[in-house]
Enzyme design. Structure first.
Site, PDB file in Angstrom:
ATOM      1  N   SER A 408       0.830  -1.293  -0.090  1.00  0.00           N
ATOM      2  CA  SER A 408      -0.108  -0.190  -0.017  1.00  0.00           C
ATOM      3  C   SER A 408       0.929   1.139  -0.298  1.00  0.00           C
ATOM      4  O   SER A 408       0.238   2.311  -0.518  1.00  0.00           O
ATOM      5  CB  SER A 408      -0.831   0.093   1.402  1.00  0.00           C
ATOM      6  OG  SER A 408      -1.443  -1.124   1.422  1.00  0.00           O
ATOM      7  N   HIS A 429      -2.655  -3.270  -6.336  1.00  0.00           N
ATOM      8  CA  HIS A 429      -2.876  -2.839  -4.998  1.00  0.00           C
ATOM      9  C   HIS A 429      -4.254  -2.966  -4.656  1.00  0.00           C
ATOM     10  O   HIS A 429      -5.276  -2.118  -5.114  1.00  0.00           O
ATOM     11  CB  HIS A 429      -2.457  -1.520  -4.879  1.00  0.00           C
ATOM     12  CG  HIS A 429      -3.084  -0.793  -3.283  1.00  0.00           C
ATOM     13  ND1 HIS A 429      -3.305   0.523  -3.017  1.00  0.00           N
ATOM     14  CD2 HIS A 429      -3.032  -1.434  -2.163  1.00  0.00           C
ATOM     15  CE1 HIS A 429      -3.701   0.634  -1.897  1.00  0.00           C
ATOM     16  NE2 HIS A 429      -3.199  -0.494  -1.337  1.00  0.00           N
ATOM     17  N   GLU A 441      -5.637  -0.516  -7.828  1.00  0.00           N
ATOM     18  CA  GLU A 441      -4.515   0.498  -8.307  1.00  0.00           C
ATOM     19  C   GLU A 441      -3.489  -0.564  -8.910  1.00  0.00           C
ATOM     20  O   GLU A 441      -3.004  -1.345  -8.443  1.00  0.00           O
ATOM     21  CB  GLU A 441      -3.954   1.054  -7.346  1.00  0.00           C
ATOM     22  CG  GLU A 441      -4.928   2.316  -6.569  1.00  0.00           C
ATOM     23  CD  GLU A 441      -4.270   3.129  -5.808  1.00  0.00           C
ATOM     24  OE1 GLU A 441      -4.482   4.537  -5.881  1.00  0.00           O
ATOM     25  OE2 GLU A 441      -3.641   2.719  -4.716  1.00  0.00           O
ATOM     26  N   ASN A 479      -4.016   6.772  -1.406  1.00  0.00           N
ATOM     27  CA  ASN A 479      -3.642   6.944   0.092  1.00  0.00           C
ATOM     28  C   ASN A 479      -2.783   8.297  -0.078  1.00  0.00           C
ATOM     29  O   ASN A 479      -2.704   8.749   1.106  1.00  0.00           O
ATOM     30  CB  ASN A 479      -2.620   5.622   0.569  1.00  0.00           C
ATOM     31  CG  ASN A 479      -3.528   4.406   0.761  1.00  0.00           C
ATOM     32  OD1 ASN A 479      -4.579   4.504   1.219  1.00  0.00           O
ATOM     33  ND2 ASN A 479      -2.838   3.409   0.674  1.00  0.00           N
TER      34      ASN A 479
END
Ligand code: T1G
Length: 658
Positions: A408, A429, A441, A479
Site C-alpha cells: 500500500s 494494490h 490500483e 492513499n
C-alpha cells in the site's frame, strides 16, 4: 434488408416485419435509432404485406438504453415516448426478441411491445438511477403494471440487473427461447395476429398492501444516501397506482428531464464515462497481454485470502503459499470461510464452491509456484520482508512469469530492483476486502514492460475489478490523497473544529463515514508508524499536528482498542470528552485559539485539499487523468459517486466555464 435509417433496417418474412437495430457498440437509442424505429413501425402498420412486427438488436445486445452521449443537449424528436406510444398502440402485434441486455430505454421499448421473448443470456434492468435520473419513457409506469409496485420499486430504485430466468419468474418477459430466437419471435408474432393484444400501459396495477410498498421503498432507499433519483423513482412508481397512465407518464417525463439537467446526473455521467476510459492506456492499444491461467498468492492473511478468493471467482487456478503448513491451512480456512459466506448469500452454489476449491492449492512449498503465470504477494508491509521474498520468487518462477506486489505504501521500484527481471514486476494494490472491493490500483513501476502492464489490466478485467493505472509515489493515488485529506482534517482540529463536527459535515456531504470515524475503523497505528518513519526527513517548517500521536501513545488506536478519536461501547461510536480535552490542550500548547468553523468551511477545505493533491499527482504524471483520481476516491474511499469525485467536484465548484 430495408433501411429505415442509418442504424435501423427491416425485412419481411411470413408477413412479419423483423426490425433490427444495428448501432454499435451497444445499440443505444440515438436520435437516428429512434427515427428508424418510428419509420419502421409506421411502415409496418400500413404495409399490406405486414401482419405483425418483431424488434430485435444486432450483435450480443438488445438495446443498451438511451444514448447517454446525447444527454448534453435537449432531446431531439422523435423522443422515445413518441416511439413507444407508436409501438404500444400499434394495431398490429409487436413482439420484442430480447437477444441480450435490455437496459433503460431498451427495456422500456420491450415493455411497450405486446409480448417479450428473451434469450437465456439476456438481462434486463432500468439502471437510470445509476446515472442520477429516472426512466423517462414509461418504465416507472409500465413495469409496476407487469410485476407489481414492490418489485418495481426494488428494481428501479436500485437499478439492479435481472438475469433472464428471474425476469421470466417476475413476469417481465413472457418466454425464454434457447433456440432460434428470431424465428420463434416471428412465429409468436404471427400467432398474435387478430388477437386482443396485451398493452401493458392499459393494464391495471396489481394490488399491493401499503406495508409491502413501504417496506420495499425503505429497503431500496436505505443505501441511497443523499441521492435524488432513487427517491424520485420510488415516488413515480407509487404514482402508478394513484394516477391514470397518461397523466403519470407526463409526470415521469418532467421528472426525468429535471433530473437529467441536475448536478448529480452530470456527476454520475462523468463517472460512467470515466470508468470506460480508465482501462484505455495510451501506447497499450496493440500490446498483447500474456496468458494467465494460474495465479500464485503468497501470504493468505486478510488481504491474501481475499485476493485468492477473487481469483477463484474469476476462474483462475490458485496456488496459495505460506511459510508453514499450519499457516497455509489457516489461510485455506479463511478462503473457505469467504466462499461459505458467498454460498449463504446465494452468490455461488455448492457446485460453484466445489469448483473453486478444486482449483485451489495451498501449502508451504514455494516450489509449487514454479508454473504460476502471475504471483501476487500479500505479506507483511515491510520493505525488507517483501524484497527478500521477491529475490526468492525470482529464482522459483518461470522467466516469463509476472511478479506483483500488493503493497500500500512501499516503493515497488525498490522491490523490483532486487530481482533479475525488474521489467516483469508491477504493483497490484487491492482494497480490503479484496474479494468485494472493485478498485484495483495497478502500479506501473519504472521498468514495468508494456505487456506486463497489459497483462495486469487483462487480469483486472477478468477479476471484474476497476483498474486504475498509476505511477510510483508513496501511497499511490488513493492513499496519497487520503493523507492530504487526513492532514487538512487535523489542521481543522487545531483551528477550532472537533472530530464529530468534521465527520458530520462530510457525512452530510454524502460520505458514508467522516474522516475520524474512518481513521478509527482502519486503526491509527499504521499511519503512526509511517509518521515515525518519516520524522527524520520531515520538513521542520511544515505544519505538523501531533494530536493523533498523543492518542496512539495513550493506546487509543481505534475501534480495535475500543477507543481512538471516539470511544466505542456496544459497537456504538460516542464522543469522548477526553479527546476534546486533549485537542484543547494541544491547541493551547501550540498557541492556537479555537475559532468557530462552519460546516461549509470544513467541506470546502477538505475537498480543496484532495483536489490539490490530485492536481499534484497529475502534474507529476502519477495519475493519467483527473477522472482516474475521481474513480479511486469513489471506489476505494467512499467518496459519493453522485458528487463525481474530488476533481470533478472541484471543477464544478469553479462554476460554469466561459
Ligand atoms: N449510451 C452511449 N454510449 C454507451 C451507452 C449508452 N447507453 N452504453 C455504453 N456505451 C458506450 C461506452 O461508453 C463504451 O464506449 C462502449 O459503449 C462500450 O461500453 C429513456 C434515459 C451496455 C452493459 O445505463 O451498462 O435509457 O468507451 O465498455 O462492458 O429511460 O455499457 O468504447 O467509447 O460499458 O460490454 C440506461 C449503460 C441509459 C446502460 C455494455 N442505460 N451501459 O457493457 O461495454 S438511460 C444504461 C452499460 C436511459 C431511458 C433512460 C454497458 C453495457 P467506448 P462498455 P460492456
Amino acid at each position: 434488408m430495408t433501411p429505415f435509417s442509418d442504424t435501423v433496417r427491416g425485412s419481411v418474412s411470413n408477413g412479419v416485419l423483423l426490425i433490427e437495430i444495428d448501432h454499435a457498440p451497444v445499440n443505444a437509442l440515438s436520435t437516428d435509432v429512434r427515427k428508424g424505429l418510428l419509420a419502421a413501425l409506421t411502415h409496418g402498420e400500413t404495409a399490406t404485406d405486414v401482419d405483425a412486427m418483431v424488434i430485435t438488436g444486432a450483435g450480443a445486445i438488445f438495446i443498451g438504453g438511451a444514448d447517454i452521449r446525447e444527454f448534453g443537449a435537449p432531446p431531439a424528436e422523435p423522443v422515445l415516448p413518441t416511439v413507444l406510444a407508436a409501438i404500444e398502440n400499434a394495431a398490429k402485434p409487436v413482439v420484442a426478441a430480447i437477444n441480450g441486455a435490455a437496459l433503460g430505454g431498451g427495456l422500456e421499448v420491450a415493455l411497450a411491445t405486446h409480448r417479450r421473448i428473451a434469450a437465456p443470456t439476456a438481462t434486463v434492468a432500468l439502471p437510470e438511477v445509476k446515472l442520477g435520473i429516472v426512466p423517462g419513457a414509461g418504465g416507472t409506469q409500465r413495469l409496476p403494471r407487469l410485476i407489481g409496485i414492490p418489485a418495481a420499486i426494488e428494481l428501479i430504485a436500485t437499478g439492479r440487473t435481472v438475469p433472464a430466468g428471474e425476469a421470466l419468474k417476475l413476469g417481465i418477459v413472457d418466454r425464454i427461447e434457447a433456440g432460434d430466437l428470431r424465428a420463434v419471435a416471428i412465429t409468436e408474432a404471427c400467432a398474435l395476429v387478430g388477437t386482443d393484444l396485451r398493452r401493458v400501459g392499459a393494464s391495471a396495477v396489481p394490488a399491493a398492501t401499503a406495508e409491502a410498498i413501504d417496506a420495499a421503498a425503505s429497503k431500496a432507499l436505505a443505501r441511497a444516501r443523499g441521492q435524488d433519483a432513487p427517491r424520485e423513482a420510488v415516488r413515480l412508481v407509487r404514482l402508478s397506482a394513484k394516477r391514470p397512465f397518461a397523466e403519470a407518464l407526463v409526470e415521469e417525463r418532467q421528472t426525468f428531464l429535471a433530473l437529467r439537467g441536475s448536478e448529480q446526473a452530470a456527476a454520475l455521467r462523468h463517472v460512467f464515462f470515466a470508468e470506460r476510459a480508465a482501462a484505455k492506456i495510451p501506447g497499450l492499444e496493440d500490446v498483447k497481454p500474456r496468458t494467465v491461467k494460474t495465479i500464485g498468492v503468497v501470504g493468505l492473511g486478510l488481504m491474501g485470502s481475499g485476493i485468492a478468493t477473487s481469483a477463484l471467482d474469476a476462474g483462475f487456478a490458485v496456488v496459495g503459499i505460506e511459510p508453514s503448513e499450519d499457516a497455509a491451512a489457516k489461510g485455506r480456512g479463511r478462503i473457505e470461510g469467504l466462499l461459505d459466506r458467498a454460498l449463504q448469500s446465494g452468490r455461488i452454489d455448492d457446485v460453484g464452491k466445489a469448483d473453486r476449491l478444486r482449483r485451489l492449492t495451498t501449502n508451504a512449498a514455494f516450489v509449487s509456484l514454479n508454473d504460476a503465470d502471475l504471483v501476487i504477494e500479500a505479506v507483511f508491509d515491510d520493505l525488507a520482508v517483501k524484497t527478500e521474498l521477491f529475490v526468492r520468487l525470482d529464482d522459483i518462477v518461470r522467466p516469463d512469469a509476472i511478479l506483483a506486489t500488493n503493497t500500500s505504501y512501499l516503493d515497488p521500484d525498490a522491490i523490483a530492483a532486487a530481482t533479475s527481471r525488474p521489467e516483469r514486476v508491477l504493483g497490484l494494490h487491492f482494497f480490503s476486502p479484496a474479494n468485494v472491493m472493485r478498485l484495483l490500483e495497478i502500479v506501473r513501476c519504472t521498468r514495468t514492460a508494456p505487456d506486463v502492464l497489459a497483462t495486469g489490466l487483462a487480469v483486472a478485467k477478468r477479476l471484474r475489478k476497476l483498474p486504475i493505472v498509476c505511477g510510483v509515489t508513496e501511497g499511490f493515488i488513493g492513499n496519497r490523497i487520503f493523507s492530504a485529506y487526513r492532514r487538512e482534517a487535523e489542521f481543522l482540529l487545531e483551528d477550532g473544529a472537533l472530530p464529530q463536527q468534521i465527520d458530520a459535515a462530510m457525512e452530510a456531504y454524502g460520505l458514508a463515514m467522516g474522516p475520524f470515524a474512518v481513521f478509527d475503523l482502519a486503526g491509527l497505528e499504521i499511519a503512526w508508524a509511517r509518521r515515525k518513519r518519516q520524522a527524520a526527513t520531515r520538513d521542520p517548517k511544515a505544519r505538523y499536528v501531533d494530536i493523533a500521536d498523543k492518542l496512539c501513545e495513550a493506546g487509543r488506536v481505534g475501534i480495535k482498542a475500543g477507543r481512538g478519536w471516539y470511544r466505542y461501547r456496544d459497537g456504538k461510536r460516542e464522543v469522548d470528552p477526553e479527546v476534546t480535552a486533549l485537542i484543547e490542550q494541544r491547541r493551547a500548547a501550540k498557541g492556537f485559539s479555537a475559532r468557530t468553523i462552519s460546516d461549509d468551511e470544513i467541506r470546502t477545505r477538505l475537498l480543496a485539499a484532495m483536489a490539490a493533491e490530485g492536481s499534484a499527482l497529475l502534474s507529476e504524471g502519477i495519475a493519467a487523468r483527473a477522472s482516474d483520481i475521481d474513480l479511486v476516491m469513489i471506489n476505494g474511499y467512499g467518496f459519493p459517486a453522485h458528487k463525481g469525485g474530488p476533481m470533478f467536484a472541484a471543477e464544478q465548484a469553479k462554476g460554469p466555464r466561459a
